[in-house]
Design a protein around this motif. Structure first.
Motif, PDB file in Angstrom:
ATOM      1  N   ARG A 387      54.234  -7.169  74.122  1.00  0.00           N
ATOM      2  CA  ARG A 387      53.785  -6.155  75.092  1.00  0.00           C
ATOM      3  C   ARG A 387      52.275  -5.946  75.018  1.00  0.00           C
ATOM      4  NH1 ARG A 387      58.681  -3.999  73.242  1.00  0.00           N
ATOM      5  NH2 ARG A 387      57.620  -2.650  71.751  1.00  0.00           N
ATOM      6  N   ARG A 388      51.546  -7.071  75.099  1.00  0.00           N
ATOM      7  CA  ARG A 388      50.076  -7.083  75.101  1.00  0.00           C
ATOM      8  C   ARG A 388      49.480  -6.563  73.796  1.00  0.00           C
ATOM      9  NH1 ARG A 388      48.222  -5.088  81.182  1.00  0.00           N
ATOM     10  NH2 ARG A 388      49.343  -6.710  82.332  1.00  0.00           N
ATOM     11  N   LYS A 389      50.254  -6.585  72.733  1.00  0.00           N
ATOM     12  CA  LYS A 389      49.776  -6.155  71.424  1.00  0.00           C
ATOM     13  C   LYS A 389      49.759  -7.342  70.476  1.00  0.00           C
ATOM     14  CE  LYS A 389      51.660  -1.466  71.904  1.00  0.00           C
ATOM     15  NZ  LYS A 389      52.608  -0.478  71.347  1.00  0.00           N
ATOM     16  N   PHE A 390      48.798  -7.284  69.534  1.00  0.00           N
ATOM     17  CA  PHE A 390      48.722  -8.304  68.504  1.00  0.00           C
ATOM     18  C   PHE A 390      49.631  -7.891  67.351  1.00  0.00           C
ATOM     19  CE2 PHE A 390      47.033  -9.860  64.508  1.00  0.00           C
ATOM     20  CZ  PHE A 390      46.856 -11.214  64.765  1.00  0.00           C
ATOM     21  N   VAL A 391      50.519  -8.805  66.950  1.00  0.00           N
ATOM     22  CA  VAL A 391      51.485  -8.508  65.891  1.00  0.00           C
ATOM     23  C   VAL A 391      51.326  -9.509  64.759  1.00  0.00           C
ATOM     24  CG1 VAL A 391      53.922  -8.271  65.295  1.00  0.00           C
ATOM     25  CG2 VAL A 391      53.125  -7.544  67.555  1.00  0.00           C
ATOM     26  N   LEU A 392      51.214  -8.960  63.535  1.00  0.00           N
ATOM     27  CA  LEU A 392      51.159  -9.770  62.317  1.00  0.00           C
ATOM     28  C   LEU A 392      52.410  -9.490  61.501  1.00  0.00           C
ATOM     29  CD1 LEU A 392      49.652 -11.534  60.147  1.00  0.00           C
ATOM     30  CD2 LEU A 392      48.685  -9.363  59.314  1.00  0.00           C
ATOM     31  N   LYS A 393      53.135 -10.579  61.150  1.00  0.00           N
ATOM     32  CA  LYS A 393      54.351 -10.432  60.341  1.00  0.00           C
ATOM     33  C   LYS A 393      54.184 -11.231  59.058  1.00  0.00           C
ATOM     34  CE  LYS A 393      57.811  -9.763  64.004  1.00  0.00           C
ATOM     35  NZ  LYS A 393      59.063 -10.290  64.603  1.00  0.00           N
ATOM     36  N   ILE A 394      54.514 -10.586  57.939  1.00  0.00           N
ATOM     37  CA  ILE A 394      54.525 -11.275  56.648  1.00  0.00           C
ATOM     38  C   ILE A 394      55.897 -11.026  56.030  1.00  0.00           C
ATOM     39  CG2 ILE A 394      53.533 -11.368  54.332  1.00  0.00           C
ATOM     40  CD1 ILE A 394      50.854 -10.674  55.530  1.00  0.00           C
ATOM     41  N   ALA A 434      46.598  -0.133  53.025  1.00  0.00           N
ATOM     42  CA  ALA A 434      46.898  -0.903  54.241  1.00  0.00           C
ATOM     43  C   ALA A 434      47.260   0.022  55.404  1.00  0.00           C
ATOM     44  CB  ALA A 434      48.032  -1.882  53.971  1.00  0.00           C
ATOM     45  N   ARG A 435      48.103   1.013  55.122  1.00  0.00           N
ATOM     46  CA  ARG A 435      48.487   1.930  56.203  1.00  0.00           C
ATOM     47  C   ARG A 435      47.287   2.722  56.714  1.00  0.00           C
ATOM     48  NH1 ARG A 435      52.651   6.942  55.555  1.00  0.00           N
ATOM     49  NH2 ARG A 435      50.973   7.622  54.177  1.00  0.00           N
ATOM     50  N   LYS A 436      46.402   3.132  55.821  1.00  0.00           N
ATOM     51  CA  LYS A 436      45.243   3.913  56.248  1.00  0.00           C
ATOM     52  C   LYS A 436      44.320   3.076  57.123  1.00  0.00           C
ATOM     53  CE  LYS A 436      42.437   7.636  54.555  1.00  0.00           C
ATOM     54  NZ  LYS A 436      42.180   8.532  53.422  1.00  0.00           N
ATOM     55  N   ILE A 437      44.158   1.795  56.785  1.00  0.00           N
ATOM     56  CA  ILE A 437      43.329   0.909  57.611  1.00  0.00           C
ATOM     57  C   ILE A 437      43.947   0.745  58.994  1.00  0.00           C
ATOM     58  CG2 ILE A 437      42.464  -1.446  57.877  1.00  0.00           C
ATOM     59  CD1 ILE A 437      42.297  -1.608  54.817  1.00  0.00           C
ATOM     60  N   VAL A 438      45.243   0.492  59.021  1.00  0.00           N
ATOM     61  CA  VAL A 438      45.932   0.274  60.300  1.00  0.00           C
ATOM     62  C   VAL A 438      45.864   1.534  61.169  1.00  0.00           C
ATOM     63  CG1 VAL A 438      48.166  -0.189  61.382  1.00  0.00           C
ATOM     64  CG2 VAL A 438      47.453  -1.504  59.385  1.00  0.00           C
ATOM     65  N   GLU A 439      46.090   2.699  60.554  1.00  0.00           N
ATOM     66  CA  GLU A 439      46.047   3.941  61.325  1.00  0.00           C
ATOM     67  C   GLU A 439      44.643   4.254  61.818  1.00  0.00           C
ATOM     68  OE1 GLU A 439      47.744   6.855  58.750  1.00  0.00           O
ATOM     69  OE2 GLU A 439      49.820   6.354  59.322  1.00  0.00           O
ATOM     70  N   TYR A 440      43.624   3.811  61.076  1.00  0.00           N
ATOM     71  CA  TYR A 440      42.245   4.005  61.530  1.00  0.00           C
ATOM     72  C   TYR A 440      42.012   3.305  62.869  1.00  0.00           C
ATOM     73  CZ  TYR A 440      37.188   3.459  61.781  1.00  0.00           C
ATOM     74  OH  TYR A 440      35.882   3.461  62.219  1.00  0.00           O
ATOM     75  N   GLY A 443      46.743   1.616  64.983  1.00  0.00           N
ATOM     76  CA  GLY A 443      47.821   0.640  64.983  1.00  0.00           C
ATOM     77  C   GLY A 443      49.066   1.184  64.306  1.00  0.00           C
ATOM     78  N   GLU A 444      49.984   0.302  63.988  1.00  0.00           N
ATOM     79  CA  GLU A 444      51.251   0.720  63.385  1.00  0.00           C
ATOM     80  C   GLU A 444      51.674  -0.314  62.351  1.00  0.00           C
ATOM     81  OE1 GLU A 444      55.718   2.128  64.859  1.00  0.00           O
ATOM     82  OE2 GLU A 444      54.485   0.841  66.139  1.00  0.00           O
ATOM     83  N   ILE A 445      52.172   0.152  61.226  1.00  0.00           N
ATOM     84  CA  ILE A 445      52.686  -0.733  60.182  1.00  0.00           C
ATOM     85  C   ILE A 445      54.099  -0.294  59.825  1.00  0.00           C
ATOM     86  CG2 ILE A 445      51.533   0.640  58.383  1.00  0.00           C
ATOM     87  CD1 ILE A 445      51.324  -2.000  56.746  1.00  0.00           C
ATOM     88  N   VAL A 446      55.029  -1.255  59.849  1.00  0.00           N
ATOM     89  CA  VAL A 446      56.448  -0.972  59.616  1.00  0.00           C
ATOM     90  C   VAL A 446      56.985  -1.969  58.593  1.00  0.00           C
ATOM     91  CG1 VAL A 446      58.733  -0.846  60.672  1.00  0.00           C
ATOM     92  CG2 VAL A 446      56.731  -0.084  61.963  1.00  0.00           C
ATOM     93  N   PHE A 461      48.587  -4.119  66.335  1.00  0.00           N
ATOM     94  CA  PHE A 461      47.311  -3.582  66.810  1.00  0.00           C
ATOM     95  C   PHE A 461      47.296  -3.588  68.315  1.00  0.00           C
ATOM     96  CE2 PHE A 461      45.935  -5.165  62.595  1.00  0.00           C
ATOM     97  CZ  PHE A 461      45.351  -4.000  62.105  1.00  0.00           C
ATOM     98  N   LEU A 462      46.831  -2.467  68.892  1.00  0.00           N
ATOM     99  CA  LEU A 462      46.667  -2.369  70.354  1.00  0.00           C
ATOM    100  C   LEU A 462      45.265  -2.795  70.697  1.00  0.00           C
ATOM    101  CD1 LEU A 462      47.676  -1.498  73.146  1.00  0.00           C
ATOM    102  CD2 LEU A 462      46.860   0.815  72.635  1.00  0.00           C
TER     103      LEU A 462
END
Length: 464
Positions: A387-394, A434-440, A443-446, A461-462
């Motif tokens: 949905r036009r978002k960049f997704v990183l999966k590990i 990691a969560r603090k960087i993403v929220e800055y 973005g969202e981390i799950v 990341f949007l």
């Protein structure tokens, strides 16, 4: 200027009372001023109309008499003058030389000589003694007579009405000041009541802590919005305070163990290790390991504190995404040669994130994946578009995370297996960073995990 300065020193309750009373009084004064002058003009106009009506009747009587107009006929008209004359009014007729032919007076008048009056105006005003008078004159011409008719009317009734009107309006003005002051005081109390409640609540917070809250009024106004905003701010401050308190407790707990170990080994060295090579070697080795853990913990804490004030850096470009991932994976492969890293770079359009932060996230997530994959050493790094978002999966195939621990893994210093994590050198700060960087970056981390199967971390990341 002094009055304004004195008013500015008053409390807001009295300021509102004074200014509200002053504004009401000023508005009323303007209205009263125009009303007074309107009524006065209307009354004066009525006096003029009354005099004109008397003059018209008088002239009509003179011109309707049979034959030529003479002094005798004018003198004979005195009964008619008495009939139409009103109180406080003088009617007289003079010839061209100003000699008095006839005069009819209704009331007490001072002596008025004919040449005292202004004969060239039809209507004029004249002050007789202390009394204002209205004078109306008309020429009177016939075959045997030529002169003028004058009506002099004392305006004492008009002045009396004006005085009563002015007194009534002044009395009403004073009453208005008192009523407006009372209303202003009551309104100021009602308007400032929420502020008084806020002040009392803040004093309670000052003495008792952050648990007190302001009651929010049902009506949607500025005070209600202020109360809601204040409560939300206090909630955030309370949360921050609790987090800081928890952080200090956790940091103290984490630092206490290596410091205690160091203290024990140094005490042992001081007592026996100087002459015993085995104890000396063992204690020095253990001390170096604990210092390394302390160093890692302190660096993690510094990284976490730096995120509160993020610095600008070079922004990542789509063509650099795959390169950064490949370079980071290569570094991990050199450290962990028995691991297999699978790269699936399908989408690289990432904007608005610095290269340093993106690499830091990769490093934290790969480090966790390596630590908790003791058996099946295979880790997948994948990028895609959703949905036009960049997704990183590990994803790893490690020990997984128990379901009850999933909500807590992003808390500072939280470890699923504390004993094992300590052996592996973990600080419990990686995922929090990691969560603090993403929220800055908004973005969202799950994390999706199943115990004994593996863990998958999804970062979104949007692009802006």
């Amino acid at each position: 200027m002094n009055i304004v300065k004195k008013i500015s020193l008053l409390s807001w309750k009295w300021k509102l009372t004074v200014w509200l009373s002053a504004s009401i009084f000023f508005t009323f004064s303007i209205f009263t001023f125009f009303e007074y002058h309107t009524v006065s003009s209307w009354l004066l106009k009525q006096e003029e109309n009354s005099v004109k009506q008397t003059m018209n009747e008088l002239l009509k009587n003179f011109h309707s008499s049979s034959g030529s107009l003479a002094k005798e006929e004018i003198q004979a008209s005195v009964p008619f003058m008495e009939k139409i004359n009103t109180k406080n009014q003088l009617i007289r007729v003079t010839d061209q030389k100003g000699n008095l032919i006839v005069s009819q007076m209704n009331g007490d008048f001072p002596i008025i000589e004919p040449n005292q009056l202004l004969g060239y105006k039809k209507i004029s005003y004249f002050t007789i003694g202390k009394q204002q008078s209205l004078i109306y004159s008309q020429s009177l011409n016939g075959k045997d007579f030529s002169g003028k008719v004058e009506i002099i009317r004392l305006l004492d009734s008009y002045d009396l009405v004006r005085k009563h009107l002015a007194f009534a309006m002044m009395l009403f003005a004073l009453t208005t000041i008192l009523i407006s002051a009372g209303i202003g005081y009551i309104l100021s109390l009602q308007l400032l009541k929420p502020l008084s409640i806020i002040t009392k609540t803040m004093n309670k917070i000052k003495s008792a802590g952050f648990k007190e809250r302001i009651p929010v009024y049902t009506q949607e106004d500025e005070i209600s919005e202020l109360s809601t905003l204040f409560n939300e701010m206090m909630d955030r401050i309370d949360d921050t305070f609790q987090q800081q308190k928890q952080f200090i407790e956790d940091a103290s707990h984490e630092l206490r163990t290596p410091i205690s170990i160091l203290e024990g080994h140094l005490s042992m060295l001081n007592r026996w290790g100087k002459k015993n090579p085995d104890i000396l070697e063992e204690s020095l080795q253990a001390s170096v390991e604990e210092i390394a853990k302390l160093k890692k913990l302190v660096l993690s804490l510094l990284n976490l504190s730096k995120l509160d004030h993020p610095r600008s850096g070079s922004m990542i470009m789509p063509e650099n995404v795959g390169e950064i991932i490949h370079h980071t994976v290569k570094d991990f492969h050199m450290l962990y040669k028995d691991f297999q890293f699978i790269e699936k770079i399908q989408y690289t359009n990432l904007y608005g994130v610095t290269e340093q932060h993106f690499q830091q996230i990769l490093t934290i997530l790969l480090d966790n994946a390596v630590k908790y994959s003791p058996v099946k050493k295979e880790i997948t790094i994948e990028t895609m578009e959703l949905r036009r978002k960049f997704v990183l999966k590990i994803a790893d195939n490690g020990i997984g995370i128990p379901k009850q621990d999933l909500p807590k893994v992003f808390d500072r210093f939280y470890r699923v297996d504390k004993a094992r994590s300590r052996e592996q050198g973990g600080t419990g700060l990686g995922l929090a960073i990691a969560r603090k960087i993403v929220e800055y970056y908004e973005g969202e981390i799950v994390i999706e995990s199943q115990e004994g199967v593996g863990t998958k971390v999804i970062v979104t990341f949007l692009n802006k």
